[in-house]
Write a protein that holds these residues in place. Structure first.
Motif, PDB file in Angstrom:
ATOM      1  N   THR A   1      53.968  45.537  36.928  1.00 20.54           N
ATOM      2  CA  THR A   1      54.708  46.789  36.880  1.00 20.54           C
ATOM      3  C   THR A   1      54.170  47.678  37.989  1.00 20.54           C
ATOM      4  OG1 THR A   1      54.906  46.599  34.499  1.00 20.54           O
ATOM      5  CG2 THR A   1      55.337  48.761  35.421  1.00 20.54           C
ATOM      6  N   GLY A   2      55.047  48.224  38.818  1.00 21.61           N
ATOM      7  CA  GLY A   2      54.583  49.114  39.879  1.00 21.61           C
ATOM      8  C   GLY A   2      55.624  49.284  40.957  1.00 21.61           C
ATOM      9  N   ASP A   3      55.171  49.842  42.076  1.00 19.18           N
ATOM     10  CA  ASP A   3      56.063  50.259  43.151  1.00 19.18           C
ATOM     11  C   ASP A   3      56.195  49.151  44.212  1.00 19.18           C
ATOM     12  OD1 ASP A   3      57.596  51.759  44.867  1.00 19.18           O
ATOM     13  OD2 ASP A   3      55.894  52.922  45.641  1.00 19.18           O
ATOM     14  N   LEU A   4      57.347  48.565  44.288  1.00 14.91           N
ATOM     15  CA  LEU A   4      57.670  47.502  45.260  1.00 14.91           C
ATOM     16  C   LEU A   4      56.529  46.497  45.433  1.00 14.91           C
ATOM     17  CD1 LEU A   4      59.896  49.085  48.055  1.00 14.91           C
ATOM     18  CD2 LEU A   4      60.528  48.180  45.825  1.00 14.91           C
ATOM     19  N   LEU A   5      55.991  46.361  46.634  1.00 16.62           N
ATOM     20  CA  LEU A   5      55.021  45.292  46.875  1.00 16.62           C
ATOM     21  C   LEU A   5      53.591  45.693  46.505  1.00 16.62           C
ATOM     22  CD1 LEU A   5      56.545  44.207  50.289  1.00 16.62           C
ATOM     23  CD2 LEU A   5      56.702  42.941  48.149  1.00 16.62           C
ATOM     24  N   ALA A   6      53.405  46.972  46.151  1.00 14.74           N
ATOM     25  CA  ALA A   6      52.046  47.472  45.911  1.00 14.74           C
ATOM     26  C   ALA A   6      51.246  46.639  44.904  1.00 14.74           C
ATOM     27  CB  ALA A   6      52.084  48.936  45.495  1.00 14.74           C
ATOM     28  N   PRO A   7      51.827  46.268  43.749  1.00 20.84           N
ATOM     29  CA  PRO A   7      51.023  45.493  42.782  1.00 20.84           C
ATOM     30  C   PRO A   7      50.607  44.127  43.337  1.00 20.84           C
ATOM     31  CG  PRO A   7      53.034  46.307  41.755  1.00 20.84           C
ATOM     32  CD  PRO A   7      53.159  46.589  43.216  1.00 20.84           C
ATOM     33  N   LEU A   8      51.431  43.562  44.215  1.00 25.75           N
ATOM     34  CA  LEU A   8      51.095  42.238  44.771  1.00 25.75           C
ATOM     35  C   LEU A   8      49.974  42.376  45.797  1.00 25.75           C
ATOM     36  CD1 LEU A   8      54.713  40.830  45.203  1.00 25.75           C
ATOM     37  CD2 LEU A   8      53.204  40.744  43.197  1.00 25.75           C
ATOM     38  N   CYS A   9      49.994  43.469  46.538  1.00 30.25           N
ATOM     39  CA  CYS A   9      48.909  43.729  47.499  1.00 30.25           C
ATOM     40  C   CYS A   9      47.616  44.000  46.735  1.00 30.25           C
ATOM     41  CB  CYS A   9      49.230  44.926  48.384  1.00 30.25           C
ATOM     42  SG  CYS A   9      50.698  44.662  49.391  1.00 30.25           S
ATOM     43  N   ALA A  10      47.738  44.767  45.633  1.00 28.08           N
ATOM     44  CA  ALA A  10      46.549  45.090  44.834  1.00 28.08           C
ATOM     45  C   ALA A  10      45.975  43.833  44.206  1.00 28.08           C
ATOM     46  CB  ALA A  10      46.907  46.107  43.759  1.00 28.08           C
ATOM     47  N   ALA A  11      46.850  42.951  43.707  1.00 27.52           N
ATOM     48  CA  ALA A  11      46.386  41.702  43.088  1.00 27.52           C
ATOM     49  C   ALA A  11      45.629  40.886  44.137  1.00 27.52           C
ATOM     50  CB  ALA A  11      47.572  40.906  42.553  1.00 27.52           C
ATOM     51  N   GLN A  12      46.134  40.928  45.362  1.00 31.62           N
ATOM     52  CA  GLN A  12      45.492  40.195  46.440  1.00 31.62           C
ATOM     53  C   GLN A  12      44.116  40.775  46.740  1.00 31.62           C
ATOM     54  OE1 GLN A  12      46.792  37.395  47.741  1.00 31.62           O
ATOM     55  NE2 GLN A  12      44.726  37.254  48.533  1.00 31.62           N
ATOM     56  N   ALA A  13      44.033  42.116  46.760  1.00 37.77           N
ATOM     57  CA  ALA A  13      42.762  42.775  47.067  1.00 37.77           C
ATOM     58  C   ALA A  13      41.713  42.392  46.027  1.00 37.77           C
ATOM     59  CB  ALA A  13      42.959  44.280  47.109  1.00 37.77           C
ATOM     60  N   ASP A  14      42.133  42.277  44.753  1.00 41.23           N
ATOM     61  CA  ASP A  14      41.212  41.870  43.684  1.00 41.23           C
ATOM     62  C   ASP A  14      40.662  40.485  43.961  1.00 41.23           C
ATOM     63  OD1 ASP A  14      41.606  44.163  42.360  1.00 41.23           O
ATOM     64  OD2 ASP A  14      42.949  43.342  40.811  1.00 41.23           O
ATOM     65  N   VAL A  15      41.525  39.572  44.366  1.00 40.82           N
ATOM     66  CA  VAL A  15      41.085  38.208  44.656  1.00 40.82           C
ATOM     67  C   VAL A  15      40.114  38.241  45.831  1.00 40.82           C
ATOM     68  CG1 VAL A  15      41.822  35.903  45.386  1.00 40.82           C
ATOM     69  CG2 VAL A  15      43.252  37.230  43.841  1.00 40.82           C
ATOM     70  N   ASP A  16      40.442  39.023  46.838  1.00 47.18           N
ATOM     71  CA  ASP A  16      39.607  39.093  48.040  1.00 47.18           C
ATOM     72  C   ASP A  16      38.196  39.577  47.709  1.00 47.18           C
ATOM     73  OD1 ASP A  16      41.813  38.307  49.388  1.00 47.18           O
ATOM     74  OD2 ASP A  16      42.306  40.299  50.195  1.00 47.18           O
ATOM     75  N   ALA A  17      38.126  40.491  46.734  1.00 48.51           N
ATOM     76  CA  ALA A  17      36.833  41.082  46.395  1.00 48.51           C
ATOM     77  C   ALA A  17      36.004  40.166  45.502  1.00 48.51           C
ATOM     78  CB  ALA A  17      37.062  42.412  45.696  1.00 48.51           C
ATOM     79  N   SER A  18      36.607  39.050  45.081  1.00 42.36           N
ATOM     80  CA  SER A  18      35.963  38.282  44.016  1.00 42.36           C
ATOM     81  C   SER A  18      35.118  37.100  44.476  1.00 42.36           C
ATOM     82  CB  SER A  18      37.030  37.789  43.035  1.00 42.36           C
ATOM     83  OG  SER A  18      37.767  36.766  43.652  1.00 42.36           O
ATOM     84  N   GLY A  19      34.600  37.105  45.678  1.00 36.03           N
ATOM     85  CA  GLY A  19      33.650  36.024  46.009  1.00 36.03           C
ATOM     86  C   GLY A  19      33.666  35.644  47.472  1.00 36.03           C
ATOM     87  N   ASP A  20      32.487  35.209  47.960  1.00 34.34           N
ATOM     88  CA  ASP A  20      32.335  34.862  49.376  1.00 34.34           C
ATOM     89  C   ASP A  20      32.914  33.503  49.724  1.00 34.34           C
ATOM     90  OD1 ASP A  20      29.085  36.413  49.492  1.00 34.34           O
ATOM     91  OD2 ASP A  20      31.102  37.209  49.884  1.00 34.34           O
ATOM     92  N   ASP A  21      32.953  32.625  48.717  1.00 38.01           N
ATOM     93  CA  ASP A  21      33.399  31.260  49.023  1.00 38.01           C
ATOM     94  C   ASP A  21      34.924  31.139  49.090  1.00 38.01           C
ATOM     95  OD1 ASP A  21      33.550  31.894  46.388  1.00 38.01           O
ATOM     96  OD2 ASP A  21      33.032  29.900  45.641  1.00 38.01           O
ATOM     97  N   GLU A  22      35.600  32.264  48.921  1.00 36.36           N
ATOM     98  CA  GLU A  22      37.061  32.230  49.029  1.00 36.36           C
ATOM     99  C   GLU A  22      37.441  32.047  50.495  1.00 36.36           C
ATOM    100  OE1 GLU A  22      39.328  32.570  46.610  1.00 36.36           O
ATOM    101  OE2 GLU A  22      37.900  32.866  44.980  1.00 36.36           O
ATOM    102  N   PRO A  23      38.608  31.445  50.766  1.00 34.04           N
ATOM    103  CA  PRO A  23      39.071  31.377  52.156  1.00 34.04           C
ATOM    104  C   PRO A  23      39.334  32.782  52.709  1.00 34.04           C
ATOM    105  CG  PRO A  23      40.562  30.193  50.661  1.00 34.04           C
ATOM    106  CD  PRO A  23      39.500  30.811  49.824  1.00 34.04           C
ATOM    107  N   GLN A  24      39.586  32.861  53.999  1.00 29.01           N
ATOM    108  CA  GLN A  24      39.816  34.171  54.625  1.00 29.01           C
ATOM    109  C   GLN A  24      40.948  34.935  53.924  1.00 29.01           C
ATOM    110  OE1 GLN A  24      38.045  35.732  57.220  1.00 29.01           O
ATOM    111  NE2 GLN A  24      36.721  34.146  56.382  1.00 29.01           N
ATOM    112  N   ALA A  25      40.715  36.204  53.723  1.00 28.80           N
ATOM    113  CA  ALA A  25      41.704  37.029  53.016  1.00 28.80           C
ATOM    114  C   ALA A  25      43.083  36.928  53.669  1.00 28.80           C
ATOM    115  CB  ALA A  25      41.240  38.478  53.003  1.00 28.80           C
TER     116      ALA A  25
END
Ligand code: SAM
Ligand code: GLN
Length: 306
Positions: free
Chosen positions: A174-198
Motif C-alpha cells: 500500500t502506498g504511492d506509485l513506485l515508492a513502496p517497491l523502492c522502499a522494499a528494495q532499500a530494506d533488502v539492500d540494507a540487510s547484508g554485505d553478501d548481497e549482490p550489488q544493489a
C-alpha cells in the motif's frame, strides 16, 4: 388476483422502468440483477418466464432495482465483474474493471510469455487486482508485486488473489506509485554485505504495468453518473491534463526495470502519442509501441527500456 410477478413479467416491467430512468442497458441490467437475486444464470430466466417470484425474492430484487436507479453500477450491486474470463470481487472502493483494460493484459501476457527464465512484474494502482491477477493466471510461472494507495482496494485484491489461486505468487503493497517497491528494495539492500550489488537487484522487473487514473480533473464532471458519483475519485482523477501519473511512472520506472524490460500503461482517448513522446523524450526508453482497442482507440503504450 392475476397480477402475479413472474420472471417474464418483472423483466419486462424493469426494462421499461430502467429505460425511463435513462439507464443505458436496461434489459441486460434487469436480467443480471434478477439472476443474481435468484442465484441463477441469465439463461435460466429465459426458459422460466412463467415462474412466479417468491415474496423474499421480490423484496431483494426491488432493493437491487432501487440501487440501480440511484446509478449504482451493476457490478457493485452484485459484488463482482467478469474480466479476462475470470470473476473479480468488486466493491465501491475499487474501480470496476473495464473491457478496454483487457488490451493491456493481452499485451503483457504476449510479451511476458516470450521471455526466458523467471518472469517478475509489477502492477501499479492495482484496484481489484484485475491486471495483475489475470497476467498471473495466464503466465503460470510469473510472480508479481502490486501497489495501490487505497488500503481498502488492497483487501479486495488480496481476496481476489486467494479466490483465483495465485496468492502465493503476488505481494501487495500500500502506498504511492513506485515508492513502496523502492522502499522494499532499500530494506533488502540494507540487510547484508553478501548481497549482490544493489543496482543489479534494483532493476528487477521484466515489466511494470499500470492503468493509472487518467481522466483530466475538469472532465470528471461530464462522466456518466455511475462513474462520476459512485466510483472512487482516486481511481479516476489524473491531474489537470490527465497525464500526471504517466509523468511519474516514466520518470521512476526505468530504475526498477531490467535492461530489456518494458513499461506498459493503459491511456485515455487522445493520450497515447503524448505518453509515448514523453517516454522517448525522457531518454530512458529506446522504443515505444502504441496498441489500439477493439473500437480503434489508441489504448496502450508500451515503452521498452532497450
Ligand atoms: N488496475 C485496476 C483496473 O485496471 O481495473 C484499477 C485501475 S484505477 C484506474 C487506478 C487505481 O490506482 C485505483 O485503484 C487507485 O486507488 C490507484 N491509485 C491512485 N493514485 C495512486 C497512487 N498515487 N499510488 C498508487 N495507486 C494509486
Ligand atoms: N476507463 C475509465 C473510464 O473511462 C477510467 C479509468 C482510468 O482513469 N484509468 O471511466
Amino acid at each position: 388476483m392475476n397480477e402475479v410477478w413472474t420472471i417474464g413479467r418483472i423483466l419486462k416491467w424493469t426494462e421499461h422502468f430502467f429505460q425511463e430512468k435513462g439507464i443505458e442497458s436496461p434489459r441486460i441490467d434487469a436480467e443480471v440483477l434478477l439472476g443474481h437475486v435468484l442465484k441463477k444464470e441469465r439463461i435460466y430466466l429465459y426458459v422460466h418466464f412463467e415462474e412466479p417470484l417468491q415474496p423474499e425474492e421480490l423484496t431483494a430484487y426491488r432493493e437491487a432495482i432501487k440501487k440501480r436507479v440511484q446509478r449504482v453500477p451493476v457490478a457493485y450491486i452484485i459484488g463482482r465483474r467478469e474480466f479476462m474470463g475470470l470473476t473479480f470481487h468488486v466493491t465501491e472502493d475499487t474501480l470496476v474493471p473495464r473491457p478496454d483494460t483487457e488490451i493491456l493484459v493481452q499485451a503483457a501476457v504476449e510479451r511476458l510469455k516470450k521471455r526466458e527464465g523467471d518472469v517478475h512484474f509489477a502492477d501499479i494502482g492495482t484496484g481489484t487486482g484485475a491486471i495483475c491477477l489475470s497476467v498471473l493466471t495466464y503466465v503460470p510461472d510469473a510472480t508479481a508485486d502490486t501497489v495501490d494507495i487505497s488500503e481498502a482496494a488492497r483487501k479486495v485484491a488480496e481476496e481476489n488473489a486467494e479466490a483465483l489461486g495465485v496468492a502465493d505468487r503476488v505481494m501487495f503493497y500500500t502506498g504511492d506509485l513506485l515508492a513502496p517497491l523502492c522502499a522494499a528494495q532499500a530494506d533488502v539492500d540494507a540487510s547484508g554485505d553478501d548481497e549482490p550489488q544493489a543496482e543489479a537487484r534494483a532493476a528487477r522487473y521484466d515489466a511494470i504495468l499500470s492503468n493509472p487514473p487518467y481522466i483530466p480533473d475538469a472532465d470528471i464532471a461530464s462522466l456518466a453518473p455511475e462513474v462520476r458519483c459512485k466510483e472512487p475519485r482516486t481511481a479516476l482523477a489524473g491531474g489537470p491534463d490527465g497525464l500526471a501519473f504517466y509523468r511519474r511512472l516514466i520518470a521512476d520506472s526505468p530504475a526498477l526495470l531490467k535492461d530489456d524490460g518494458f513499461l506498459a500503461v493503459e491511456v485515455g482517448i487522445h493520450q497515447a502519442k503524448a505518453v509515448a513522446q514523453m517516454a522517448t523524450d525522457s531518454g530512458n526508453f529506446a522504443r515505444t509501441e502504441i496498441l489500439k482497442d477493439y473500437g480503434g482507440v489508441e489504448r496502450v503504450v508500451v515503452a521498452w527500456k532497450k
